[in-house]
Design an enzyme around this catalytic site. Structure first.
Site: not given
Ligand SMILES: Cc1cc2nc3c(=O)[nH]c(=O)nc-3n(C[C@H](O)[C@H](O)[C@H](O)COP(=O)(O)OP(=O)(O)OC[C@H]3O[C@@H](n4cnc5c(N)ncnc54)[C@H](O)[C@@H]3O)c2cc1C
Ligand SMILES: *[C@@H]1O[C@H](CO)[C@@H](O)[C@H](O)[C@H]1NC(C)=O
Ligand SMILES: *[C@@H]1O[C@H](CO)[C@@H](O)[C@H](O)[C@H]1NC(C)=O
Length: 368
Positions: A91
């Site tokens: 995006e």
């Molecule tokens: C259906 C969907 C569609 C999306 N579409 C888009 C898109 O088209 N473009 C875009 O830019 N973004 C999109 N997003 C958003 C994007 O996927 C997220 O913003 C991004 O992947 C988040 O990354 P993160 O590392 O912050 O969180 P996460 O990817 O959630 O990573 C957090 C990690 O922490 C781990 N975790 C959780 N609890 C614990 C615990 N207690 N102990 C140890 N580990 C733990 C989880 O397993 C995970 O691996 C979408 C999201 C979804 C759900």
């Protein structure tokens, strides 16, 4: 056949470094163990650890609950082809600043991708079949765009504290835009596409100030590229991890600083360091901890903080709603839809707002 995933959505702006530092600053009595523990190996956890690593802080430990890295970037084999059950689009491209993900996707990894054509005027289907007249749709889109522009100006004029923030719906009413809500199928689907599809919530509960204008698009550009590669969008996370974590000849991460299947359940912190407990009753000590789990996790008691997080931090965590975003994949025995440039994305204008409205795109099987 359909396979669906209901996962929580955080806007793309949060992709990079949304971590939460719990430990206090100041001089620390060196705890036994690494300097920093990172909870979660999604895009933000892997990126945060990379940033630390590049700053010379290599004494790290990443604890991930599942058996893989990538978090909400994940592919799944659906009926023979890999589909993205989480993030799908890069995006914000072709703007003033370069979206850091884009050159990795398009140049380094060369993931198959294509521009999402937003000229939906020619691609809105009637409930009982057939397309709406382009001129009719265009007028409705122009009106919605004009109101959004007014909303952007209003948003910019409000205090940055958010004290005078209003909902998108309130803004629409202010500018006398469908004060009773959109009523015709096309009005409804345009409204849904503009707001619910991006923000995962209806205009009634969506904040004006945090979504209009959308910083992802203001900073990086208006364009969105859809990633449709059999290797998966998650390859980006593996690529970043591979820059500082040890891998074997097949590219698999074998670095002892990444531990999978480690569900963090408790974080104790004090001025002398942190102690992180996992479900399997292991305890890891460090100077600092960074928590990169989703707001959805932080809004539950899955991770106990000892002592409790300060009120100001809890308020910030609860200020955002964790929405549910459901993707539904369907496979048809034969292609009955029009194909070609500009035809990949379309809307369905139901008489029920939001009912299977979101644009879909035919997925081709793995390219040669
Ligand atoms: C259906 C969907 C569609 C999306 N579409 C888009 C898109 O088209 N473009 C875009 O830019 N973004 C999109 N997003 C958003 C994007 O996927 C997220 O913003 C991004 O992947 C988040 O990354 P993160 O590392 O912050 O969180 P996460 O990817 O959630 O990573 C957090 C990690 O922490 C781990 N975790 C959780 N609890 C614990 C615990 N207690 N102990 C140890 N580990 C733990 C989880 O397993 C995970 O691996 C979408 C999201 C979804 C759900
Ligand atoms: C998906 O799984 C099927 C059956 O196991 C397999 O034949 C196919 O090659 C897989 N597709 C991909 C893209 O991995
Ligand atoms: C993506 O990469 C291709 C091939 O190198 C290039 O032609 C194209 O201009 C790039 N697209 C963008 C938007 O940077």
């Amino acid at each position: 056949m359909s396979s669906s995933t209901s996962s929580a959505l955080v806007l793309a702006a949060a992709v990079l470094l949304a971590a939460l530092t719990v430990a206090q600053h100041g001089s620390l009595a060196a705890a036994a163990g690494p300097r920093v523990i990172i909870v979660g190996a999604g895009m933000s956890g892997i990126s945060a650890a990379k940033t630390l690593s590049e700053a010379g802080i290599t004494d790290l430990l990443i604890l991930e609950a599942t058996d893989r890295i990538g978090g909400r970037m994940h592919k799944k084999n659906f009926s023979g082809i890999n589909v993205e059950i989480g993030a799908n689009w890069v995006e914000g491209v072709n703007g003033g600043k370069m979206n850091p993900i884009w050159p990795i996707v398009n140049e380094t990894l060369k993931l198959r991708n294509f521009l999402t054509d937003f000229s939906v005027a020619t691609n809105i289907y009637k409930e009982d079949g057939g397309l709406y007249d382009e001129a009719y749709v265009q007028k409705i889109i122009d009106r919605a765009d004009a109101v959004e522009s007014k909303g952007e100006k209003l948003s910019a004029s409000l205090p940055a504290s958010g004290s005078d923030d209003i909902s998108i719906l309130a803004m629409q009413r202010l500018y006398d835009h469908q004060p009773n809500g959109p009523a015709t199928p096309v009005d409804m689907v345009v409204d849904y596409f503009k707001y619910d599809f991006e923000g995962a919530e209806p205009p009634r509960v969506t904040s004006l100030q945090t979504t209009v204008p959308n910083p992802t698009f203001t900073d990086f550009g208006e364009d969105e590229y859809f990633v449709a590669d059999h290797l998966g969008y998650e390859t980006v996370v593996h690529y970043l991890a591979g820059q500082y974590l040890k891998t074997d000849s097949s590219g698999k991460i074998v670095d002892p600083r990444l531990l999978l299947n480690k569900v963090v359940t408790e974080i104790s912190y004090s001025s002398s360091g942190v102690s992180v407990r996992t479900e399997d009753k292991s305890v890891y000590k460090a100077d600092y901890v960074m928590v990169s789990t989703s707001l959805g996790v932080l809004q539950t008691d899955l991770i106990h903080f000892k002592p409790k997080l300060p009120t100001w931090k809890i308020l910030v965590i609860y200020q955002f709603d964790m929405a549910v975003y459901t993707k539904i994949f369907l496979k048809f025995p034969k292609r009955f839809w029009p194909v070609g440039k500009g035809k990949e994305f379309f809307l369905y204008a139901s008489t029920r707002r939001g009912y299977y409205a979101a644009r879909c795109q035919p997925l081709r099987s793995r390219p040669a």
